[in-house]
Design an enzyme around this catalytic site. Structure first.
Site, PDB file in Angstrom:
ATOM      1  CG  HIS A  66      36.333  59.976  49.612  1.00 50.96           C
ATOM      2  ND1 HIS A  66      35.008  59.653  49.818  1.00 50.96           N
ATOM      3  CD2 HIS A  66      37.069  58.932  50.081  1.00 50.96           C
ATOM      4  CE1 HIS A  66      34.940  58.477  50.427  1.00 50.96           C
ATOM      5  NE2 HIS A  66      36.171  58.016  50.583  1.00 50.96           N
TER       6      HIS A  66
ATOM      7  CE1 TYR B 118      42.232  61.643  52.082  1.00 48.27           C
ATOM      8  CE2 TYR B 118      40.166  60.853  51.177  1.00 48.27           C
ATOM      9  CZ  TYR B 118      41.529  60.712  51.344  1.00 48.27           C
ATOM     10  OH  TYR B 118      42.184  59.658  50.759  1.00 48.27           O
TER      11      TYR B 118
END
Length: 258
Positions: free
Chosen positions: A108, A131
């Site tokens: 991510h 995140y």
């Protein structure tokens, strides 16, 4: 060799711990809740606490930093735990003279990279969430502590590490527990790696991530998610989630559920 594992009660660490034991390694396990364990050194505390981390890093040869939020969370909590926590870990390791730190980054960090064949492990960040931003910051902190202080720092951009691949997307992103053990052992033992970013995935038939960088450290995957393909029945990703590496993280609300 004594290895400190932060986030030791978490999912990845729980799979990894039995695969790291042996070969002269002593595991020192740190988490906010004590993990189930057998014969390891156990500490309770937060990666955000400098005093806890100073004690945890004493007489340690290497740190595997898995601690932190593993899903999307508020900006404030993400910064405090994932970014400030990582800096606290790195600083404690530096002060204790620890020469090697392995940081658990994530796909991510580059979630808005388009899905292509053989995406390089050191692709510049394109995070998909707060995140993801925290994982990009983690990599930057690792680079800083290597360049300033000469620490060996390896950032592993983990795809999805579970007993079985989580859905269709997992047929590409899966890192089997056994391969995770092989990869982290390679990162612990390779001589003088300097600063590296590698993908943490198995050699999956549907893999779109380069393994060249991890293989340069001695990692050899022996697993392939494709053996689970017939058991997976969820619908393939579509639209934005199919286009980008981050999959569903590219469309979830920033900061987590409202």
């Amino acid at each position: 060799m004594r290895v400190l594992v932060t986030g030791a009660a978490g999912g990845v660490a729980t799979l990894l711990r039995p695969r790291l034991r042996g070969d002269g390694r002593i595991l020192r396990l740190l988490d906010i809740a004590p993990p189930d364990t057998g014969g390891d050194e156990v500490m309770t505390g937060s990666v955000t606490d400098p005093e806890v981390m100073a004690v945890a890093c004493h007489d340690v040869d290497a740190v595997i930093h898995l601690g932190g939020h593993s899903r999307e969370n508020s900006w404030a909590d993400t910064v405090e735990v994932n970014i400030t926590g990582t800096q606290t870990v790195l600083e404690a390791a530096r002060r204790a003279g620890v020469r090697r730190v392995i940081l658990a980054s994530s796909n991510h960090a580059v979630g808005f990279r388009e899905v292509t064949e053989e995406l390089p492990a050191d692709s510049t960040p394109r995070p998909d969430t707060f995140y993801g931003v925290s994982k990009a910051a983690m990599e930057a902190l690792g680079s800083l502590y290597h360049s300033r202080f000469g620490m060996d720092v390896i950032c592993i951009r983990i795809g999805s590490c579970f007993e079985r691949p989580p859905g269709v997307r997992g047929l590409s992103t899966w890192l089997s527990p056994d391969d995770a053990g092989r990869l982290f052992k390679a990162c612990l033992t390779f001589a003088s790696p300097g600063y590296r970013i590698v993908w943490g995935v198995s050699d999956n038939t549907r893999r779109v991530y380069s393994l060249a960088e991890a293989e340069a450290l001695g990692y050899r995957s022996e697993d392939d998610a494709e053996k689970f393909a017939d058991e997976i029945t969820d619908a393939p990703p579509a639209g934005t989630e199919a286009r980008y590496v981050g999959g569903p993280f590219t469309t979830i609300p920033l900061g987590g559920p409202n």
